[in-house]
Design a protein around this motif. Structure first.
Motif, PDB file in Angstrom:
ATOM      1  N   VAL A  86      -7.545   4.452  -6.720  1.00  0.00           N
ATOM      2  CA  VAL A  86      -7.458   5.729  -7.437  1.00  0.00           C
ATOM      3  C   VAL A  86      -6.659   6.733  -6.619  1.00  0.00           C
ATOM      4  N   SER A  87      -5.577   7.227  -7.212  1.00  0.00           N
ATOM      5  CA  SER A  87      -4.755   8.258  -6.590  1.00  0.00           C
ATOM      6  C   SER A  87      -5.055   9.568  -7.316  1.00  0.00           C
ATOM      7  N   HIS A  88      -5.411  10.602  -6.567  1.00  0.00           N
ATOM      8  CA  HIS A  88      -5.838  11.851  -7.180  1.00  0.00           C
ATOM      9  C   HIS A  88      -5.661  12.992  -6.177  1.00  0.00           C
ATOM     10  N   ALA A  89      -5.902  14.207  -6.641  1.00  0.00           N
ATOM     11  CA  ALA A  89      -5.828  15.381  -5.766  1.00  0.00           C
ATOM     12  C   ALA A  89      -7.228  15.916  -5.528  1.00  0.00           C
ATOM     13  N   TRP A  90      -7.503  16.281  -4.290  1.00  0.00           N
ATOM     14  CA  TRP A  90      -8.839  16.787  -3.940  1.00  0.00           C
ATOM     15  C   TRP A  90      -9.093  18.177  -4.520  1.00  0.00           C
ATOM     16  N   LYS A  91      -8.081  18.796  -5.098  1.00  0.00           N
ATOM     17  CA  LYS A  91      -8.255  20.119  -5.701  1.00  0.00           C
ATOM     18  C   LYS A  91      -8.805  20.023  -7.123  1.00  0.00           C
ATOM     19  N   TYR A  92      -8.836  18.821  -7.680  1.00  0.00           N
ATOM     20  CA  TYR A  92      -9.401  18.649  -9.021  1.00  0.00           C
ATOM     21  C   TYR A  92     -10.887  18.992  -9.020  1.00  0.00           C
ATOM     22  N   PHE A 140      -1.709   0.214   4.985  1.00  0.00           N
ATOM     23  CA  PHE A 140      -1.990   0.862   3.707  1.00  0.00           C
ATOM     24  C   PHE A 140      -1.216   0.202   2.574  1.00  0.00           C
ATOM     25  N   ARG A 141       0.044  -0.059   2.803  1.00  0.00           N
ATOM     26  CA  ARG A 141       0.864  -0.660   1.746  1.00  0.00           C
ATOM     27  C   ARG A 141       0.346  -2.042   1.361  1.00  0.00           C
ATOM     28  N   GLU A 142      -0.056  -2.828   2.350  1.00  0.00           N
ATOM     29  CA  GLU A 142      -0.577  -4.156   2.044  1.00  0.00           C
ATOM     30  C   GLU A 142      -1.913  -4.074   1.319  1.00  0.00           C
ATOM     31  N   ALA A 143      -2.690  -3.017   1.586  1.00  0.00           N
ATOM     32  CA  ALA A 143      -3.949  -2.827   0.866  1.00  0.00           C
ATOM     33  C   ALA A 143      -3.676  -2.543  -0.606  1.00  0.00           C
ATOM     34  N   ILE A 144      -2.665  -1.738  -0.881  1.00  0.00           N
ATOM     35  CA  ILE A 144      -2.270  -1.460  -2.263  1.00  0.00           C
ATOM     36  C   ILE A 144      -1.870  -2.761  -2.957  1.00  0.00           C
ATOM     37  N   ARG A 145      -1.133  -3.614  -2.232  1.00  0.00           N
ATOM     38  CA  ARG A 145      -0.725  -4.908  -2.782  1.00  0.00           C
ATOM     39  C   ARG A 145      -1.944  -5.780  -3.063  1.00  0.00           C
ATOM     40  N   SER A 146      -2.887  -5.781  -2.143  1.00  0.00           N
ATOM     41  CA  SER A 146      -4.077  -6.625  -2.276  1.00  0.00           C
ATOM     42  C   SER A 146      -4.960  -6.180  -3.436  1.00  0.00           C
ATOM     43  N   ILE A 147      -5.152  -4.881  -3.583  1.00  0.00           N
ATOM     44  CA  ILE A 147      -5.974  -4.378  -4.685  1.00  0.00           C
ATOM     45  C   ILE A 147      -5.300  -4.683  -6.019  1.00  0.00           C
ATOM     46  N   GLY A 148      -3.999  -4.486  -6.085  1.00  0.00           N
ATOM     47  CA  GLY A 148      -3.228  -4.957  -7.234  1.00  0.00           C
ATOM     48  C   GLY A 148      -3.065  -3.999  -8.396  1.00  0.00           C
ATOM     49  N   TRP A 167       1.241  13.180   0.139  1.00  0.00           N
ATOM     50  CA  TRP A 167       0.389  12.001   0.270  1.00  0.00           C
ATOM     51  C   TRP A 167       0.337  11.222  -1.029  1.00  0.00           C
ATOM     52  N   CYS A 168       0.207  11.916  -2.165  1.00  0.00           N
ATOM     53  CA  CYS A 168       0.157  11.235  -3.456  1.00  0.00           C
ATOM     54  C   CYS A 168       1.497  10.568  -3.776  1.00  0.00           C
ATOM     55  N   ILE A 169       2.588  11.227  -3.402  1.00  0.00           N
ATOM     56  CA  ILE A 169       3.915  10.626  -3.602  1.00  0.00           C
ATOM     57  C   ILE A 169       4.027   9.331  -2.807  1.00  0.00           C
ATOM     58  N   TRP A 170       3.456   9.329  -1.582  1.00  0.00           N
ATOM     59  CA  TRP A 170       3.490   8.118  -0.769  1.00  0.00           C
ATOM     60  C   TRP A 170       2.673   7.002  -1.431  1.00  0.00           C
ATOM     61  N   GLU A 171       1.544   7.354  -2.017  1.00  0.00           N
ATOM     62  CA  GLU A 171       0.734   6.356  -2.718  1.00  0.00           C
ATOM     63  C   GLU A 171       1.531   5.753  -3.876  1.00  0.00           C
ATOM     64  N   ILE A 172       2.200   6.605  -4.643  1.00  0.00           N
ATOM     65  CA  ILE A 172       3.006   6.125  -5.768  1.00  0.00           C
ATOM     66  C   ILE A 172       4.142   5.236  -5.260  1.00  0.00           C
ATOM     67  N   VAL A 176       5.161   1.239  -6.086  1.00  0.00           N
ATOM     68  CA  VAL A 176       6.493   0.780  -6.494  1.00  0.00           C
ATOM     69  C   VAL A 176       6.998  -0.297  -5.541  1.00  0.00           C
ATOM     70  N   LEU A 177       6.839  -0.067  -4.245  1.00  0.00           N
ATOM     71  CA  LEU A 177       7.343  -1.009  -3.240  1.00  0.00           C
ATOM     72  C   LEU A 177       6.616  -2.338  -3.258  1.00  0.00           C
ATOM     73  N   THR A 178       5.356  -2.334  -3.705  1.00  0.00           N
ATOM     74  CA  THR A 178       4.590  -3.582  -3.761  1.00  0.00           C
ATOM     75  C   THR A 178       4.629  -4.210  -5.152  1.00  0.00           C
ATOM     76  N   ASP A 179       5.313  -3.544  -6.079  1.00  0.00           N
ATOM     77  CA  ASP A 179       5.467  -4.065  -7.448  1.00  0.00           C
ATOM     78  C   ASP A 179       4.105  -4.398  -8.072  1.00  0.00           C
ATOM     79  N   THR A 180       3.169  -3.481  -7.930  1.00  0.00           N
ATOM     80  CA  THR A 180       1.849  -3.663  -8.518  1.00  0.00           C
ATOM     81  C   THR A 180       1.673  -2.701  -9.699  1.00  0.00           C
ATOM     82  N   ALA A 181       0.594  -2.883 -10.427  1.00  0.00           N
ATOM     83  CA  ALA A 181       0.385  -2.131 -11.661  1.00  0.00           C
ATOM     84  C   ALA A 181       0.054  -0.662 -11.395  1.00  0.00           C
ATOM     85  N   LEU A 182       0.594   0.218 -12.233  1.00  0.00           N
ATOM     86  CA  LEU A 182       0.308   1.648 -12.148  1.00  0.00           C
ATOM     87  C   LEU A 182       0.005   2.181 -13.535  1.00  0.00           C
TER      88      LEU A 182
END
Length: 206
Positions: A86-92, A140-148, A167-172, A176-182
C-alpha cells in the motif's frame, strides 16, 4: 583501484515480509474508533499504534503474530505474508485510508486472502528509519517485486498528495522498474466526487 564504501559491505536490514488482513484493519478500527476520529495516519501511528507495541519495541504486526491473533469469524490469522503493498500519504485521514482499502480489497476475487503491507502496521515504529541508499535501490525494490502488487491510494482525487511526495514517487518508480501490478484506489467519498466532476464539471479534469 576499486573502492567500495563501508555502507555497501554491511549486511542490509531485512524488509518486513508480513502483511495484515483487512479483517485485522477492521478490528483495529472498531476497537479504537474514538481514537481515530478525524486523525491523520501519522497521528494514529503516534498516538495509537506505537503505544500498543511499546513494551515489545516491535511492529504491531509482530505483536499480533506473537499472540496468534486471528479473525474470530473465519479463523484466518491477522498476519500473513504480504500480497498487496500500500502506497499512501501519512497526511490522509486514517479512516479515509481504510475506506479506500476496503473498497479496493472487497472488489478483489478473494478478499480474505489479501494481506496488505501497510507501513504503520508492519514497520517497527520504535526502530531507526535510517537505511543506506543501497537498501532503497536493492532491498526495497526487490520487496516490491516479491509482493507483486501495489495499491496506490490517491486523495484528494483532483490533487493527490502522493504525486507531490518524493517517497511515494519512488514507490511508484519501483513498481514500474519491477514490472509489477499497480492499481489506484479512492475512498468512496473521493470516487463519488470524481464521478460528479465527470458528469457536471468535465472541464475541471479535461
Amino acid at each position: 583501484p576499486l573502492r567500495v564504501s563501508a555502507a555497501n559491505t554491511m549486511a542490509l536490514p531485512a524488509f518486513p515480509a508480513e502483511g495484515v488482513s483487512f479483517a485485522c484493519l477492521r478490528a483495529f478500527r472498531e476497537a479504537h474508533a474514538s481514537q481515530l476520529y478525524c486523525k491523520t495516519t501519522e497521528e494514529v501511528c503516534v498516538s495509537v499504534i506505537k503505544p500498543i507495541a511499546s513494551r515489545a519495541r516491535a511492529s504491531l504486526a509482530e505483536v499480533l503474530l506473537h499472540v496468534n491473533a486471528a479473525d474470530p469469524v473465519t479463523g484466518r490469522p491477522f498476519v500473513g505474508r504480504a500480497t498487496l503493498f500500500v502506497s499512501h500519504a501519512w497526511k490522509y485521514r486514517f479512516t479515509d485510508l481504510l475506506d479506500a482499502l476496503e473498497a479496493h480489497i472487497c472488489a478483489m476475487p478473494e478478499p480474505d486472502l489479501v494481506y496488505v503491507w501497510l507501513d504503520t502496521f508492519v514497520v517497527n515504529q520504535h526502530a531507526s528509519m535510517d537505511k543506506p541508499k543501497i537498501w532503497w535501490t536493492v532491498t526495497f525494490r526487490e520487496a516490491i517485486r516479491s509482493i507483486g502488487a501495489t495499491c496506490l491510494v490517491l486523495a484528494p482525487w483532483n490533487a493527490p498528495i502522493p504525486l507531490a511526495r518524493a517517497w511515494c514517487i519512488w514507490e511508484i518508480a519501483s513498481v514500474v522498474l519491477t514490472d509489477t501490478a499497480l492499481d489506484i484506489a479512492l475512498a468512496p467519498t473521493q470516487a463519488a466526487a470524481f464521478e460528479k466532476a465527470l458528469v457536471e464539471d468535465f472541464g475541471s479534469i479535461a
